[in-house]
Each structure stands twice: as structure tokens, then as C-alpha cells.
Design a protein around this motif. Structure first.
Motif, short mmCIF file in Angstrom:
data_model
loop_
_atom_site.label_atom_id
_atom_site.label_comp_id
_atom_site.label_asym_id
_atom_site.label_seq_id
_atom_site.Cartn_x
_atom_site.Cartn_y
_atom_site.Cartn_z
N PRO A 1 0.73 -1.14 0.03
CA PRO A 1 -0.02 0.06 0.00
C PRO A 1 0.82 1.14 0.03
O PRO A 1 2.04 1.30 0.43
N LEU A 2 0.37 2.28 -0.43
CA LEU A 2 0.97 3.52 -0.30
C LEU A 2 0.95 3.73 1.35
O LEU A 2 -0.01 3.65 1.99
N SER A 3 2.19 4.38 1.25
CA SER A 3 2.48 4.90 2.80
C SER A 3 1.52 6.06 3.20
O SER A 3 1.79 6.98 2.72
N CYS A 4 0.58 5.96 4.22
CA CYS A 4 -0.30 6.91 4.73
C CYS A 4 -0.40 6.76 6.26
O CYS A 4 -0.14 5.66 6.79
N MET A 5 -0.35 7.99 6.62
CA MET A 5 -0.57 8.08 8.30
C MET A 5 -1.58 9.28 8.43
O MET A 5 -1.62 10.12 7.88
N PRO A 6 -2.50 8.81 9.37
CA PRO A 6 -3.47 10.02 9.94
C PRO A 6 -2.94 10.74 10.86
O PRO A 6 -1.84 10.64 11.29
N ILE A 7 -3.34 12.40 10.54
CA ILE A 7 -2.61 13.31 11.40
C ILE A 7 -2.86 12.95 12.97
O ILE A 7 -2.37 13.47 14.05
N CYS A 8 -3.84 12.33 12.97
CA CYS A 8 -4.34 11.79 14.46
C CYS A 8 -5.17 10.38 14.57
O CYS A 8 -5.70 10.25 13.71
N ALA A 9 -4.38 9.50 15.39
CA ALA A 9 -4.79 8.11 15.43
C ALA A 9 -6.37 8.12 15.64
O ALA A 9 -6.85 7.02 15.11
N CYS A 10 -7.07 9.00 16.24
CA CYS A 10 -8.43 8.98 16.55
C CYS A 10 -9.10 8.94 15.05
O CYS A 10 -10.41 8.58 15.05
N LEU A 11 -8.80 9.40 14.26
CA LEU A 11 -9.44 9.56 12.87
C LEU A 11 -9.72 8.04 12.13
O LEU A 11 -10.55 7.96 11.31
N ARG A 12 -8.84 7.15 12.58
CA ARG A 12 -9.41 5.63 12.39
C ARG A 12 -10.80 5.36 12.75
O ARG A 12 -11.31 4.32 12.16
N ARG A 13 -11.27 5.92 13.80
CA ARG A 13 -12.42 5.63 14.18
C ARG A 13 -13.61 6.11 13.38
O ARG A 13 -14.70 5.79 13.55
N LEU A 14 -13.30 6.87 12.35
CA LEU A 14 -14.28 7.34 11.31
C LEU A 14 -14.60 6.32 10.25
O LEU A 14 -15.22 6.82 9.29
N ARG A 15 -14.14 5.14 10.57
CA ARG A 15 -14.44 4.12 9.36
C ARG A 15 -15.92 4.24 9.12
O ARG A 15 -16.65 4.36 9.95
N PRO A 16 -16.21 3.92 7.65
CA PRO A 16 -17.65 3.98 7.29
C PRO A 16 -18.34 3.06 8.24
O PRO A 16 -17.93 1.80 8.24
N SER A 17 -19.63 3.28 8.20
CA SER A 17 -20.55 2.58 9.36
C SER A 17 -22.03 2.70 8.77
O SER A 17 -22.35 3.66 8.30
#
Length: 336
Positions: free
Chosen positions: A196-212
């Protein structure tokens, strides 16, 4: 912040393709590929840092005699892997609407038989140039869907580089939860290494925004679709300043990352071929930024340049990333 890795594998891949993709139209015919000759601008960078490169080429490139000569020259000068890059809209066979130009249509909406035929044509043209089957691949616009994995396995692809973590698009792919490091995808008895392309969120909490689809799902889905624009740092060096590239690298390595994957386009080596690199000075500034990044990286951690194919070959001898996916995985287009 101190990098946790003693060394890192560095994968540079270039999408080698026709001009015009940054101007809002997707020409089906008469595409020009003069930019391929400008790949020679990479030579000093590759030589200074002893880097190999994976050149992922579209059908338009393989179909052009002059472009193939330029590719052959790059292969003679440097350690080059030739792979495939699908722009399905101008890869034969044609569709049935008769248009010469069109708004972008996701390959997720292309009939399976038609997409399979276009992949077959792309791989056949690549094999005719290289003299052996192509084994590395990237889908245009990071638009890889779950049902595409079996088509890649059928075609003999061993390494894919189509996944962009934290990327979600309405009616497009869902790569939101993809790992930042390579992982193996099991596809109907085959294994494909995903880089994968190397990507990082500016804040780890953004991973909680996964589609739901649950409570508040509509809001979370809209936020997930927008997070690429404001909440993600990626190793896309044309678009991001040097400090962003350093920040991505530091965060990735501090979290145990072992592979850095970065990319840009052949058109971005041709002055004026893209609006964001309008002249030779802009291209030279970009390449100088890359030199600055690589010099900084060498001072930060030991680096080993790899092609996509190299990474697959050493996968069994180095623990480079997590396993992911597996038969029956139910969510996310980044796995099967």
C-alpha cells in the motif's frame, strides 16, 4: 520521535501513462505519451541513491514505439521493474457507448467480462514488450474493488500496489482500514502481496471514522470520504512538502513500519504536462525536494531500495508486515 526500525525497505513506483489526466478529461483514443521520454530525468536521482524503480505502465505506453524505446533505455541504464497500470477507459476492447471522452467511470462499475478482457489486453501488450509476463500491478486512481482480486490472481499478478489506506469513496473503493505496511492477500488459492501507499492519519483517532451503516453511519461515512483531504499525510511527494514527507516517515517507522512506499506519475517529469508542474524549474525543484528527502532519510535510518517484485521475493525471508485478509473476509476492498 525515534524510528523503531534499524532499517527500512524503500519502494519507488512510477505510474507511466499518457498525458492529460490532470485536466479533467479521459481520452479513449489518440493519447499522447511523449512524457515517457522524460523519465530520463530520474537518472541522477536513481544513481545518487542507488535506487531501483518499478515503472507501472498503461496500455497507451506499451502501444507506442517511441515510448517503448524510452522504457528500454531506462531498463538498460538502471535496475528497473516493468509492471502494469490499468487505465481501463482507453485499454481495448472499447465499451459500447461510442464516446471519445468521458467523465471518470469507476472500474468497480465496469462489467466483469469487459474488465477481464481489458486486463488481458494490458498484460499481453506488456509481455510483448518485456518478453515475459508482468507480475506487478496498480489499478488507476487507486480504484481497486474486492471483486477485482480474483481477476488479478487469474492474470498471474504477484504484487499489487493499488491500496491507499484511509481512503474511502462513495460508490468507489473502501481502503479505510488497510494496514500501512505490506500484507499478503489470499485469493482463491493464490497469494498476492499488497504494497500500500504509505499513509498516516494526523491523529490516530481518525481511524474511528471508518464507514458505518449503524447509528450515525451516514455522518461517519461522509466524514470518512472527506478525511483524505484534511486528515491524512501520505508519501505523495509531488503534492506534499518536505516536512509532510518527513512526518509520514517518522510516524510510520515509530509505529513499527518496515516498508516505505512512495509514488508519482511520468507526466510529472515532463515540464508543462501537468498544471502543478508548469515548467522545467518546477520539475527541477521537485526532484531537488526528493534529493533532500532521501538525504534526510539516509541520515535517519538505513535504507534498502526495492522494486515491488524484489519485495515479493524477500517476503518469506523477512518479517516485513502483517498478514491480512483471507478467504471470506467480509469488509473492505483492500483484502479478499
Amino acid at each position: 520521535m525515534v524510528a523503531s526500525a534499524a532499517s527500512v525497505e524503500l519502494v519507488l513506483s512510477i505510474d507511466v501513462e499518457e498525458e492529460g489526466l490532470f485536466r479533467g478529461t479521459y481520452a479513449r483514443t489518440n493519447s499522447t505519451v511523449c512524457n515517457v521520454a522524460e523519465l530520463v530525468r530520474l537518472s541522477s536521482l536513481l544513481e545518487e541513491f542507488t535506487l531501483p524503480v518499478s515503472l507501472l505502465c498503461t496500455h497507451s505506453v506499451f502501444a507506442d514505439t517511441a515510448a517503448c524505446r524510452s522504457l528500454a533505455d531506462m531498463c538498460a541504464r538502471h535496475r528497473v521493474e516493468i509492471g502494469a497500470h490499468l487505465h481501463h477507459w482507453n485499454t481495448p476492447p472499447a465499451g459500447t457507448d461510442g464516446k471519445r471522452e468521458l467523465d471518470y467511470e469507476s472500474p468497480g462499475r465496469v462489467p466483469e467480462d469487459l474488465l477481464r478482457a481489458r486486463l488481458a489486453h494490458l498484460f499481453a501488450s506488456g509481455e510483448a514488450f518485456l518478453g515475459r509476463p508482468l507480475t506487478s500491478f496498480r489499478m488507476g486512481k487507486w480504484d481497486l474493488h474486492r471483486w477485482h482480486w480474483p481477476l488479478l490472481a487469474e492474470a498471474g499478478i504477484l504484487v499489487d500496489a493499488s491500496v491507499r489506506p484511509l481512503h474511502y469513496a462513495h460508490a468507489g473503493p473502501d481502503h479505510f482500514d488497510a494496514p500501512a505496511d505490506p500484507y499478503m492477500v489470499k485469493v482463491q488459492g493464490h497469494e498476492i502481496l499488497e504494497v500500500p501507499l504509505s499513509c498516516m492519519p494526523i491523529c490516530a483517532c481518525l481511524r474511528r471514522l471508518r464507514p458505518s451503516s449503524g447509528a450515525g453511519g451516514a455522518v461517519r461515512t461522509r466524514l470518512a470520504a472527506s478525511v483524505q483531504k484534511w486528515g491524512v499525510l501520505a508519501l505523495l511527494p509531488v503534492y506534499h512538502p518536505l516536512w509532510v514527507m518527513k512526518a509520514v516517515t517518522k510516524r510510520h517507522l515509530a509505529r513499527g513500519g518496515k516498508v516505505l512506499s512512495l509514488t508519482w506519475h511520468s507526466s510529472e517529469m515532463m515540464p508543462g504536462a501537468t498544471p502543478h508542474l508548469p515548467d522545467v524549474y518546477a520539475v527541477e525543484r521537485f526532484l531537488e525536494k526528493m534529493r533532500g528527502y532521501l538525504r534526510w532519510l539516509e541520515g535517519w535510518v538505513a535504507i534498502q531500495g526495492r522494486t515491488l517484485g524484489d519485495l515479493r521475493q524477500i517476503w518469506n525471508t523477512k518479517n516485513l508486515g502483517p498478514g491480512a485478509g483471507g478467504a471470506g473476509a467480509s469488509s473492505g476492498d483492500w483484502r479478499y
